[in-house]
Design a protein around this motif. Sequence first.
Motif, PDB file in Angstrom:
ATOM      1  N   HIS A  50       0.859  -1.186   0.000  1.00 15.59           N
ATOM      2  CA  HIS A  50       0.000   0.000   0.000  1.00 15.59           C
ATOM      3  C   HIS A  50       0.896   1.237   0.000  1.00 15.59           C
ATOM      4  O   HIS A  50       2.005   1.200   0.541  1.00 15.59           O
ATOM      5  N   VAL A  51       0.409   2.341  -0.586  1.00 13.37           N
ATOM      6  CA  VAL A  51       1.129   3.627  -0.508  1.00 13.37           C
ATOM      7  C   VAL A  51       0.144   4.716  -0.077  1.00 13.37           C
ATOM      8  O   VAL A  51      -1.053   4.458   0.080  1.00 13.37           O
ATOM      9  N   LEU A  52       0.656   5.926   0.095  1.00 13.80           N
ATOM     10  CA  LEU A  52      -0.151   7.069   0.515  1.00 13.80           C
ATOM     11  C   LEU A  52      -0.895   6.755   1.816  1.00 13.80           C
ATOM     12  O   LEU A  52      -2.092   7.012   1.956  1.00 13.80           O
ATOM     13  N   ARG A  53      -0.168   6.134   2.742  1.00 14.85           N
ATOM     14  CA  ARG A  53      -0.730   5.817   4.056  1.00 14.85           C
ATOM     15  C   ARG A  53       0.237   6.342   5.092  1.00 14.85           C
ATOM     16  O   ARG A  53       1.452   6.188   4.937  1.00 14.85           O
ATOM     17  N   ASP A  54      -0.297   6.889   6.140  1.00 11.48           N
ATOM     18  CA  ASP A  54       0.552   7.401   7.215  1.00 11.48           C
ATOM     19  C   ASP A  54       1.105   6.212   8.013  1.00 11.48           C
ATOM     20  O   ASP A  54       0.341   5.497   8.676  1.00 11.48           O
ATOM     21  N   VAL A  55       2.415   6.009   7.924  1.00 15.98           N
ATOM     22  CA  VAL A  55       3.025   4.904   8.671  1.00 15.98           C
ATOM     23  C   VAL A  55       3.952   5.455   9.766  1.00 15.98           C
ATOM     24  O   VAL A  55       4.963   4.859  10.101  1.00 15.98           O
ATOM     25  N   THR A  56       3.570   6.638  10.286  1.00 17.11           N
ATOM     26  CA  THR A  56       4.356   7.209  11.389  1.00 17.11           C
ATOM     27  C   THR A  56       4.262   6.297  12.608  1.00 17.11           C
ATOM     28  O   THR A  56       5.277   5.895  13.184  1.00 17.11           O
ATOM     29  N   ASN A  57       3.045   5.994  12.979  1.00 22.00           N
ATOM     30  CA  ASN A  57       2.834   5.132  14.149  1.00 22.00           C
ATOM     31  C   ASN A  57       2.345   3.774  13.671  1.00 22.00           C
ATOM     32  O   ASN A  57       1.241   3.666  13.136  1.00 22.00           O
ATOM     33  N   SER A  61       2.487  -5.632  16.761  1.00 20.79           N
ATOM     34  CA  SER A  61       2.140  -6.700  17.698  1.00 20.79           C
ATOM     35  C   SER A  61       0.976  -7.555  17.195  1.00 20.79           C
ATOM     36  O   SER A  61       0.172  -7.121  16.358  1.00 20.79           O
ATOM     37  N   VAL A  62       0.941  -8.772  17.713  1.00 19.06           N
ATOM     38  CA  VAL A  62      -0.159  -9.698  17.417  1.00 19.06           C
ATOM     39  C   VAL A  62      -0.627 -10.274  18.745  1.00 19.06           C
ATOM     40  O   VAL A  62       0.042 -10.123  19.775  1.00 19.06           O
ATOM     41  N   LEU A 282       6.923 -10.531   7.768  1.00 18.23           N
ATOM     42  CA  LEU A 282       5.834  -9.823   7.081  1.00 18.23           C
ATOM     43  C   LEU A 282       5.148 -10.741   6.065  1.00 18.23           C
ATOM     44  O   LEU A 282       3.915 -10.759   5.958  1.00 18.23           O
ATOM     45  N   THR A 283       5.937 -11.506   5.329  1.00 20.07           N
ATOM     46  CA  THR A 283       5.369 -12.375   4.287  1.00 20.07           C
ATOM     47  C   THR A 283       4.461 -13.440   4.906  1.00 20.07           C
ATOM     48  O   THR A 283       3.380 -13.738   4.370  1.00 20.07           O
ATOM     49  N   ALA A 284       4.878 -13.994   6.035  1.00 22.04           N
ATOM     50  CA  ALA A 284       4.038 -15.009   6.694  1.00 22.04           C
ATOM     51  C   ALA A 284       2.723 -14.385   7.167  1.00 22.04           C
ATOM     52  O   ALA A 284       1.654 -14.984   7.021  1.00 22.04           O
ATOM     53  N   LEU A 285       2.798 -13.180   7.721  1.00 20.73           N
ATOM     54  CA  LEU A 285       1.558 -12.500   8.144  1.00 20.73           C
ATOM     55  C   LEU A 285       0.691 -12.205   6.922  1.00 20.73           C
ATOM     56  O   LEU A 285      -0.537 -12.335   6.967  1.00 20.73           O
ATOM     57  N   ALA A 286       1.345 -11.811   5.827  1.00 20.18           N
ATOM     58  CA  ALA A 286       0.605 -11.497   4.601  1.00 20.18           C
ATOM     59  C   ALA A 286      -0.135 -12.735   4.085  1.00 20.18           C
ATOM     60  O   ALA A 286      -1.218 -12.627   3.504  1.00 20.18           O
ATOM     61  N   LEU A 287       0.453 -13.920   4.305  1.00 22.98           N
ATOM     62  CA  LEU A 287      -0.183 -15.170   3.859  1.00 22.98           C
ATOM     63  C   LEU A 287      -1.210 -15.683   4.877  1.00 22.98           C
ATOM     64  O   LEU A 287      -1.761 -16.767   4.700  1.00 22.98           O
ATOM     65  N   GLY A 288      -1.411 -14.924   5.954  1.00 25.41           N
ATOM     66  CA  GLY A 288      -2.506 -15.272   6.872  1.00 25.41           C
ATOM     67  C   GLY A 288      -2.108 -15.830   8.213  1.00 25.41           C
ATOM     68  O   GLY A 288      -2.982 -16.146   9.025  1.00 25.41           O
ATOM     69  N   SER A 327       5.704  -1.538   3.364  1.00 27.25           N
ATOM     70  CA  SER A 327       4.541  -2.181   2.731  1.00 27.25           C
ATOM     71  C   SER A 327       3.250  -1.418   3.019  1.00 27.25           C
ATOM     72  O   SER A 327       2.172  -1.858   2.621  1.00 27.25           O
ATOM     73  N   GLY A 328       3.368  -0.298   3.733  1.00 26.06           N
ATOM     74  CA  GLY A 328       2.171   0.489   4.042  1.00 26.06           C
ATOM     75  C   GLY A 328       1.284  -0.176   5.075  1.00 26.06           C
ATOM     76  O   GLY A 328       0.083   0.086   5.134  1.00 26.06           O
ATOM     77  N   SER A 329       1.872  -1.042   5.905  1.00 31.01           N
ATOM     78  CA  SER A 329       1.077  -1.747   6.926  1.00 31.01           C
ATOM     79  C   SER A 329       1.242  -1.062   8.266  1.00 31.01           C
ATOM     80  O   SER A 329       2.367  -0.918   8.752  1.00 31.01           O
ATOM     81  N   ARG A 330       0.118  -0.679   8.863  1.00 30.98           N
ATOM     82  CA  ARG A 330       0.193  -0.064  10.198  1.00 30.98           C
ATOM     83  C   ARG A 330      -0.039  -1.092  11.291  1.00 30.98           C
ATOM     84  O   ARG A 330       0.186  -0.810  12.460  1.00 30.98           O
ATOM     85  N   SER A 331      -0.487  -2.262  10.889  1.00 30.82           N
ATOM     86  CA  SER A 331      -0.781  -3.325  11.861  1.00 30.82           C
ATOM     87  C   SER A 331      -0.669  -4.663  11.147  1.00 30.82           C
ATOM     88  O   SER A 331      -0.621  -4.725   9.908  1.00 30.82           O
ATOM     89  N   ALA A 332      -0.668  -5.732  11.962  1.00 24.17           N
ATOM     90  CA  ALA A 332      -0.617  -7.067  11.366  1.00 24.17           C
ATOM     91  C   ALA A 332      -1.847  -7.305  10.489  1.00 24.17           C
ATOM     92  O   ALA A 332      -1.763  -7.970   9.452  1.00 24.17           O
ATOM     93  N   ALA A 333      -2.978  -6.733  10.893  1.00 24.45           N
ATOM     94  CA  ALA A 333      -4.200  -6.904  10.087  1.00 24.45           C
ATOM     95  C   ALA A 333      -4.000  -6.276   8.706  1.00 24.45           C
ATOM     96  O   ALA A 333      -4.422  -6.834   7.679  1.00 24.45           O
ATOM     97  N   ASP A 334      -3.323  -5.121   8.653  1.00 24.27           N
ATOM     98  CA  ASP A 334      -3.052  -4.477   7.355  1.00 24.27           C
ATOM     99  C   ASP A 334      -2.170  -5.348   6.456  1.00 24.27           C
ATOM    100  O   ASP A 334      -2.222  -5.252   5.237  1.00 24.27           O
ATOM    101  N   ALA A 335      -1.298  -6.137   7.102  1.00 25.95           N
ATOM    102  CA  ALA A 335      -0.337  -6.930   6.310  1.00 25.95           C
ATOM    103  C   ALA A 335      -1.017  -8.075   5.554  1.00 25.95           C
ATOM    104  O   ALA A 335      -0.518  -8.549   4.535  1.00 25.95           O
ATOM    105  N   ARG A 336      -2.160  -8.510   6.062  1.00 28.37           N
ATOM    106  CA  ARG A 336      -2.878  -9.629   5.418  1.00 28.37           C
ATOM    107  C   ARG A 336      -3.178  -9.327   3.967  1.00 28.37           C
ATOM    108  O   ARG A 336      -3.631  -8.237   3.636  1.00 28.37           O
ATOM    109  N   GLY A 337      -2.920 -10.268   3.109  1.00 28.16           N
ATOM    110  CA  GLY A 337      -3.319 -10.115   1.723  1.00 28.16           C
ATOM    111  C   GLY A 337      -2.349  -9.308   0.875  1.00 28.16           C
ATOM    112  O   GLY A 337      -2.637  -9.027  -0.283  1.00 28.16           O
ATOM    113  N   LEU A 338      -1.190  -8.951   1.424  1.00 27.84           N
ATOM    114  CA  LEU A 338      -0.225  -8.186   0.623  1.00 27.84           C
ATOM    115  C   LEU A 338       0.440  -9.014  -0.465  1.00 27.84           C
ATOM    116  O   LEU A 338       1.113  -8.492  -1.338  1.00 27.84           O
TER     117      LEU A 338
END
Length: 342
Positions: A50-57, A61-62, A282-288, A327-338
């Motif tokens: 993802h792009v154009l996302r605020d990844v400051t914070n 964690s999971v 990240l890749t493992a989280l992206a795969l679910g 990857s534009g992920s702010r959380s583990a939930a965001d990483a899903r499906g990348l």
Amino acid sequence: MSQTWLAQLEQQARQRLPAPVAEYLMQGARDSISASEAPGGWSQQRLVPHVLRDVTNIDVSVSMLGRSQVPWGIAPTTLQRAVHPDGELAMARATAAAGTVMVVSSNAGTSFADIAATGVRWWLQAYLPSDRTLAAPLLARAVEAGAEAIVLTVDTPVVGTKYSSDPLVWDVIDPKMLRVNFDPGYEDAPGAEKALDLGPHDLDWLAGHTGLPVVVKGVLRPDDARRCVQAGAKAVWVSNHGGRQLDRAASTASCLPGVVDAVGGTAEVYVDGGVRCGLDVLTALALGADAVFLGRLPLYALVDGEAGVTRLHDELRAETVEAFRLSGSRSAADARGLVRAP
Ligand SMILES: Cc1cc2nc3c(=O)[nH]c(=O)nc-3n(C[C@H](O)[C@H](O)[C@H](O)COP(=O)(O)O)c2cc1C
């Protein structure tokens, strides 16, 4: 070729450990096909950020069995005291400081009570013997010492054959480095050999016997994952035992999505095998996956004792944070499906 500190750990361990110990850590079963394919299972995936996302914070964690922590834990491994004299204690202290969970091998060389005294959150890994009642004292000791879950390893009805060029590790280490949590003479008791008849009912027996959540380690198939959940497993752990059991077993990266689909959120799904860097996490989280476990990597870091394992957690955290931001992920939930569909 990557030259990060994490990427150099294996080579460093090979240079510094006695040859039979290094060989034991690194080897796979038979022709080591599954062991050598594992890291590629992650690096061959392609991510679509993802792009154009605020990844400051960002928050990497999971939740694992109700506890919030970094998205990795320490997988169970034997022979930690052959890698460093402080063995499991060094692993536990560094892992406690990182706030994550350590799964203690039933073949550990340090008592459960001493490991627990470090303050680490820990789960017991167990194999079940043919005569299940022989496992009772080990399980009781784990419960008494504060284990928070039982991880039943189900991919080891027999120990997979490994070839060795050096003297076998068992001939060079002090037997006191192994299996200190069993009753003396356990191995010679009739019925102490690994069970060949494990079934879903064993999950029920373990949960009833210990009162702890049961995690099933060594699942690769969606149908088996479903059976585990139906039998009450709180988590299914996708693993081929680091390629040390059935050689030619499929990579865990390739099996993970099918298991995640089959479980459908009714239990947690963990994965191990070839995880070596933050991009792999990240890749493992992206795969679910809900979280990953690390087998060899912390053993290699343990060559430098507690300081080595502390650095491992720090470096992996820094790499994972970078991977999340890129990857534009702010959380583990965001990483899903990348991951791009094949
Ligand atoms: C030296 C060594 C000892 C291991 N001992 C155990 C064990 O006692 N019980 C178990 O369930 N898995 C054991 N494993 C498997 C790990 O828990 C884990 O599944 C595997 O190492 C993950 O792959 P990775 O090493 O590529 O991270 C061992 C692995 C290694 C390398």
